[in-house]
Each structure stands twice: as C-alpha cells, then as structure tokens.
Design a protein around this motif. Sequence first.
Motif, PDB file in Angstrom:
ATOM      1  N   PRO A 163      10.800  -4.221  -9.276  1.00 13.82           N
ATOM      2  CA  PRO A 163      11.173  -5.353  -8.418  1.00 13.82           C
ATOM      3  C   PRO A 163      10.571  -5.255  -7.024  1.00 13.82           C
ATOM      4  CG  PRO A 163      13.097  -4.532  -9.596  1.00 13.82           C
ATOM      5  CD  PRO A 163      11.984  -3.565  -9.852  1.00 13.82           C
ATOM      6  N   GLU A 164      10.484  -4.035  -6.489  1.00 10.73           N
ATOM      7  CA  GLU A 164       9.935  -3.865  -5.141  1.00 10.73           C
ATOM      8  C   GLU A 164       8.481  -4.339  -5.062  1.00 10.73           C
ATOM      9  OE1 GLU A 164      13.413  -1.261  -5.636  1.00 10.73           O
ATOM     10  OE2 GLU A 164      11.637  -1.660  -6.841  1.00 10.73           O
ATOM     11  N   ASP A 165       7.727  -4.166  -6.167  1.00  7.40           N
ATOM     12  CA  ASP A 165       6.349  -4.644  -6.178  1.00  7.40           C
ATOM     13  C   ASP A 165       6.302  -6.171  -6.142  1.00  7.40           C
ATOM     14  OD1 ASP A 165       5.449  -2.033  -6.290  1.00  7.40           O
ATOM     15  OD2 ASP A 165       5.303  -2.016  -8.477  1.00  7.40           O
ATOM     16  N   LEU A 166       7.274  -6.801  -6.769  1.00  5.32           N
ATOM     17  CA  LEU A 166       7.313  -8.261  -6.774  1.00  5.32           C
ATOM     18  C   LEU A 166       7.702  -8.814  -5.411  1.00  5.32           C
ATOM     19  CD1 LEU A 166       8.982  -8.848 -10.266  1.00  5.32           C
ATOM     20  CD2 LEU A 166       6.562  -8.969  -9.667  1.00  5.32           C
ATOM     21  N   PHE A 167       8.434  -8.022  -4.626  1.00  4.94           N
ATOM     22  CA  PHE A 167       8.771  -8.467  -3.270  1.00  4.94           C
ATOM     23  C   PHE A 167       7.505  -8.636  -2.425  1.00  4.94           C
ATOM     24  CE2 PHE A 167      13.128  -6.258  -3.697  1.00  4.94           C
ATOM     25  CZ  PHE A 167      13.654  -7.381  -4.320  1.00  4.94           C
ATOM     26  N   GLU A 168       6.477  -7.865  -2.739  1.00  5.91           N
ATOM     27  CA  GLU A 168       5.208  -8.007  -2.021  1.00  5.91           C
ATOM     28  C   GLU A 168       4.674  -9.430  -2.190  1.00  5.91           C
ATOM     29  OE1 GLU A 168       3.099  -5.055  -0.634  1.00  5.91           O
ATOM     30  OE2 GLU A 168       5.183  -4.444  -0.412  1.00  5.91           O
ATOM     31  N   ASN A 169       4.746  -9.925  -3.439  1.00  5.70           N
ATOM     32  CA  ASN A 169       4.283 -11.291  -3.704  1.00  5.70           C
ATOM     33  C   ASN A 169       5.191 -12.313  -3.026  1.00  5.70           C
ATOM     34  OD1 ASN A 169       2.336 -10.141  -5.401  1.00  5.70           O
ATOM     35  ND2 ASN A 169       3.672 -10.266  -7.178  1.00  5.70           N
ATOM     36  N   LEU A 170       6.483 -11.973  -2.951  1.00  5.43           N
ATOM     37  CA  LEU A 170       7.444 -12.899  -2.364  1.00  5.43           C
ATOM     38  C   LEU A 170       7.097 -13.240  -0.926  1.00  5.43           C
ATOM     39  CD1 LEU A 170      10.290 -14.335  -2.529  1.00  5.43           C
ATOM     40  CD2 LEU A 170      11.256 -12.155  -1.729  1.00  5.43           C
ATOM     41  N   GLY A 205       7.172   8.835   2.215  1.00  4.90           N
ATOM     42  CA  GLY A 205       8.384   8.228   1.685  1.00  4.90           C
ATOM     43  C   GLY A 205       8.071   7.021   0.824  1.00  4.90           C
ATOM     44  N   GLY A 206       9.101   6.515   0.140  1.00  2.00           N
ATOM     45  CA  GLY A 206       8.907   5.430  -0.816  1.00  2.00           C
ATOM     46  C   GLY A 206       8.250   4.206  -0.227  1.00  2.00           C
ATOM     47  N   GLY A 207       8.626   3.832   1.007  1.00  2.00           N
ATOM     48  CA  GLY A 207       8.062   2.645   1.625  1.00  2.00           C
ATOM     49  C   GLY A 207       6.588   2.746   1.917  1.00  2.00           C
ATOM     50  N   SER A 208       6.050   3.974   1.954  1.00  2.00           N
ATOM     51  CA  SER A 208       4.629   4.151   2.253  1.00  2.00           C
ATOM     52  C   SER A 208       3.738   3.671   1.121  1.00  2.00           C
ATOM     53  CB  SER A 208       4.328   5.624   2.541  1.00  2.00           C
ATOM     54  OG  SER A 208       4.468   6.417   1.366  1.00  2.00           O
ATOM     55  N   GLN A 209       4.324   3.424  -0.050  1.00  2.00           N
ATOM     56  CA  GLN A 209       3.528   2.962  -1.181  1.00  2.00           C
ATOM     57  C   GLN A 209       3.165   1.486  -1.077  1.00  2.00           C
ATOM     58  OE1 GLN A 209       2.533   5.576  -3.387  1.00  2.00           O
ATOM     59  NE2 GLN A 209       3.412   6.423  -1.515  1.00  2.00           N
ATOM     60  N   SER A 210       3.794   0.783  -0.144  1.00  2.00           N
ATOM     61  CA  SER A 210       3.546  -0.641   0.046  1.00  2.00           C
ATOM     62  C   SER A 210       2.425  -0.850   1.065  1.00  2.00           C
ATOM     63  CB  SER A 210       4.824  -1.338   0.532  1.00  2.00           C
ATOM     64  OG  SER A 210       4.553  -2.601   1.082  1.00  2.00           O
ATOM     65  N   ASP A 211       1.331  -1.475   0.629  1.00  2.00           N
ATOM     66  CA  ASP A 211       0.245  -1.785   1.557  1.00  2.00           C
ATOM     67  C   ASP A 211       0.730  -2.724   2.656  1.00  2.00           C
ATOM     68  OD1 ASP A 211      -1.423  -0.223   0.045  1.00  2.00           O
ATOM     69  OD2 ASP A 211      -2.662  -1.862  -0.709  1.00  2.00           O
ATOM     70  N   LEU A 212       1.586  -3.669   2.297  1.00  2.00           N
ATOM     71  CA  LEU A 212       2.091  -4.608   3.291  1.00  2.00           C
ATOM     72  C   LEU A 212       2.899  -3.880   4.355  1.00  2.00           C
ATOM     73  CD1 LEU A 212       3.511  -8.119   2.648  1.00  2.00           C
ATOM     74  CD2 LEU A 212       4.714  -6.575   4.170  1.00  2.00           C
ATOM     75  N   ALA A 213       3.763  -2.957   3.932  1.00  2.00           N
ATOM     76  CA  ALA A 213       4.566  -2.197   4.897  1.00  2.00           C
ATOM     77  C   ALA A 213       3.680  -1.335   5.779  1.00  2.00           C
ATOM     78  CB  ALA A 213       5.596  -1.342   4.171  1.00  2.00           C
ATOM     79  N   MET A 214       2.616  -0.776   5.212  1.00  2.00           N
ATOM     80  CA  MET A 214       1.709   0.056   6.001  1.00  2.00           C
ATOM     81  C   MET A 214       0.973  -0.783   7.052  1.00  2.00           C
ATOM     82  SD  MET A 214       1.886   3.270   5.037  1.00  2.00           S
ATOM     83  CE  MET A 214       0.329   3.961   5.587  1.00  2.00           C
ATOM     84  N   GLN A 215       0.453  -1.952   6.653  1.00  2.00           N
ATOM     85  CA  GLN A 215      -0.261  -2.792   7.609  1.00  2.00           C
ATOM     86  C   GLN A 215       0.685  -3.323   8.675  1.00  2.00           C
ATOM     87  OE1 GLN A 215      -3.724  -3.395   7.700  1.00  2.00           O
ATOM     88  NE2 GLN A 215      -3.031  -4.047   9.748  1.00  2.00           N
ATOM     89  N   LEU A 216       1.882  -3.708   8.253  1.00  2.00           N
ATOM     90  CA  LEU A 216       2.895  -4.179   9.205  1.00  2.00           C
ATOM     91  C   LEU A 216       3.205  -3.095  10.233  1.00  2.00           C
ATOM     92  CD1 LEU A 216       6.101  -6.104   8.147  1.00  2.00           C
ATOM     93  CD2 LEU A 216       6.276  -4.141   9.664  1.00  2.00           C
ATOM     94  N   THR A 217       3.311  -1.850   9.779  1.00  2.00           N
ATOM     95  CA  THR A 217       3.592  -0.731  10.682  1.00  2.00           C
ATOM     96  C   THR A 217       2.466  -0.562  11.692  1.00  2.00           C
ATOM     97  OG1 THR A 217       4.877   0.395   8.968  1.00  2.00           O
ATOM     98  CG2 THR A 217       4.079   1.737  10.803  1.00  2.00           C
TER      99      THR A 217
END
Length: 519
Positions: free
Chosen positions: A333-340, A418-430
């Motif tokens: 589900p977390e991967d689908l949030f990226e699309n959201l 950590g788990g959130g680091s796997q998200s490219d969106l979270a990394m760019q946002l950071t």
Amino acid sequence: MTEKDLLLSIDNGTQSLKALVFDACGNLLAKEQVLFTPYFSDRPGWAEQDPFVFWSALCRACQGLLADSGIEKSRLAGVSVTTQRGTVVNLDKEGQPLRPAILWLDQRKCHGQPPLGGAWGLLFKVARLTDTLTYFQSEVEASWIARNQPDVWSRTHKFLLLSGYLNYRLTGRYVDSVGSQVGYLPFDYKRLRWARSWDWKWRCVPVRPAQLPQLVPPGQILGAVSRTASRETGIPEGLPVVAAAADKACEVIGSGSLDPSVGCLSYGTTATVNITHRRYIEPIPLLPAYPSAIPGFHAVEVQVFRGFWMVNWFKEEFGLPEQLAAEKTGVAPEDLFENLIEDVPPGSLGLMLQPFWTPGIRKPGPEAKGAVIGFGDIHTRAHLYRSILEGLAYALREGKERIEQRSKIPICSLRVSGGGSQSDLAMQLTADVFGLPTTRPHLYETSGLGAAIDSAVGLGLHPDFETAVAAMTHTGDRFEPDASNHKLYDALYRKVYKRMYRRLQPLYQKIREITGYPE
C-alpha cells in the motif's frame, strides 16, 4: 583452515527480528527475517511483549539463515546485537522474566513521585527544569513496576534493556554494551557509564546498582555464545559476541556518518536527526546526547516520536482504497501512496501539518498535540498524505537547526535510512525542505550493518572505526534539492511552521486541562 571473515548481526526491531550476515566490505550476503506482533495492550496506552517472543524470533531467524543461506558456520568471526531502544525486562535470580517487557511505545505514567529535594531540587528549580524533571519521573518504568507490582519488583534480580536480555540469553552473562543504554536508567550519558552514587538519577529511579548489567564499550567482546544458546539458535558455540549499540546509533555509522557535518536522518517508527560528535552536547537542555556506536563518541539526536508510524496511521485511517488494491496486485500500500500524491504540488496547496501525534518532554512539551491547518475545499486525502511527509521533514529540519546551534558545526549533507528512505518522493522532498544534497545508503539494513562494523573492529577485521566505515559503507542514490521547491518550502517553514507551536501551545494546554488528554 577456513578463514573467519563473515559477521552475523542480530537486529531486533519493533515489528520483526532479522539475522544478517555481512562480509568485511559491507556486502549483505544473507538475511532471515521473523515477523511478530509488535505488542499487546491490556489497557489503553500500554505496550508490552513476552520477552520469549524476542528470543524465539532470534532462534528461528538464526536457524533459518544458517540452514538455508549456504553460509558456512566456520566462516563466522563473531555476532553482535542491536535492538529497539528503551524496552525493559525484569529477570529473577534464575534469569527468567517476571513480567512482560515494557516497550518503548508504552505510554503509562507513574504520577505523584516525591519531588527531588536538597541541592539537586534547588538546582532544577533555579534552572527552571522542575517540570521536565517531573515528566522524567513519571516516565520511569521501574517506578511504575515498583509501585503497582511490588512483588515483581522485590523479586527482580536484574533489570535489563532488551539488548541486555538478548546478550544474556546468548552468553549466559549479565553484560551489555555502553552503546545500547538509552532509557530511563541511572546512566551518565556524558561519561558513558553508570551514574555515580551521588547523581540525582539514583533518587528518581528505584534501581539498585546490583540489578544492572556490566557495561563494555562498543567494539569490545562481551562474551561467547554458550552451549545452550548454540543448541537453540544454531550459532556455533564459543563464537565471540561483540558489543554493538542501539539501533539508531548503529544506523548512523551504518549510513557512513562519522563527521558532524553529515546529518543522519532515520525515517523509522520514530524519526530522528543525528550527528556523531566527540563532545557531549545536549540538543535540548536535560535531554542527553545518547551513546554512539563508536566508543567515546556521542550521538547528538532530536526525535520526532511516532515519525513514519504516521504513514501507517494514514494507511489505517484513510488508505482503504490502496489496501484493497494492494491485495489484488501484490504491491505494498505504501508504494501506491506514491501514485496517490504524484499530482500534489510541493507545499500541499498550503496544508501544513505539525507531527506531534505523541507529546515529548520539551519542545514540544507534554501538552502538545498534532495539528493540521490551511484546509480548503480543494484538499483531499492525497494532500493530507503529502502534508504528513512535509510535516515530518519540517520537524526534522528544526531538529537539525537545534543541533547546529549547539554544536556550532553546520550540517552540509544528509544520509537517510529507515523504511521511509525507500521512497524516492520522500527523499526528494527531504532534499527540497532542507535545501541539502540527500543520499540513501547502498543498502537498507543500516542498523545491522552498523552492528557488523562494531564486530569488524572488535575482531580485528579492520584496524579502526574510520577504516571500517570507509570500507563497509557506500552511498546509493543521491537527490539534489530543487531550487524553486526549496524556496517555497523555506518560506512555509520559516513563516508558518516555526510559528505554529508557539501560537497553538496555549490552546493545547487548555485542551489538556479540559479533557485530561494527554495526561
């Protein structure tokens, strides 16, 4: 003779335990993960777990890894343990648990503790830290047990952190790492040892010196795998057990962050910003710098409680469509949030979130609550999700600035684990919120890798920590800040986010007075 060149790390997190094998170059050669229910709650706000769940998971993970991975046991040079912080275990004289472990997530309080008198009490009063001290006293798990379960406390032979419990089960010795001592215990964080007999902590925590384990610095051998532990885990008998550190401290060195100019963000259940420093620096008065995974060093840290746990909160409360889609597609589900949120612009169209879902001691204080402001009819759950990620980044940026103010050293780049680091969106946002180049390590298992680095130095596979970190950690994807996005985020951070708590704090206090929540 077979070369002993591999390192076994045990990483006991909140929701699972992993057995990991690394080589001296930091390559992950094998992994076995055992999931378990994080905790049970007999009452609202409690979080407990049978200590045997942790030990059973360790045994199953090691047995599975050594049976299925093809790793030759004879090549193992040593084993080290890193665990979640602040989880405590009461043991009797036979080494058996007297009650469930109280986890770091537990929110019970022990109110009504006698105020600290004498010179110490006067000192805290003059420093205007009396409220902070009262909060500290209410959080001490040992005090709650002593008051509410006096029979358990009277039979408590050893009072250990989870790391100490697992090291005891492995070696048969009551010994733990200095680097794992993060909790409400009489520990001297500045001198990295148990507090001296006259220290105020002994008057606030009902623990006796004899109930605590012997401490050894990270990177030193604290024992060997016993015959009983070998039979239960499959780990060779006599294998050296090397002191590592708590999971966050191991993440820092596992991310390659040794210089205080390199900030390490952990996007885990608790989100943190850390630097490694030789000096003892309290980022917030009375909130200590924790022990580093490097002996004699400190991890200067600011936490955001319930950090990326908020992603799970969003999933449970607002993410039913993604959960249903995940069941059909097999995608998380977390991967689908990226699309959201791919069409939600930076700044979430002015939706600003303050991520104080769980209050702290100071900045935010115990009265704090989470807040979301700026709602309009255009906002959807997608905007709310992005505002969660942005709010966490704002809070960590504020923590970074506190650390810089205290250390006098600017943080010039970021490593994120950590788990959130796997998200490219979270990394760019950071990268955009901080305005700094942001890199994820070459592998996800930075906590286990940090423990392996401690073993590598302790067992002589590398001569020192600088060499070990250089050889065993590598950078992965790098995200550069977008100038226009950073300009927008910087304005929202300085002109809105940093003013929210000060403006809302009186209202939080009134809510607390009227409703009694949080206590």
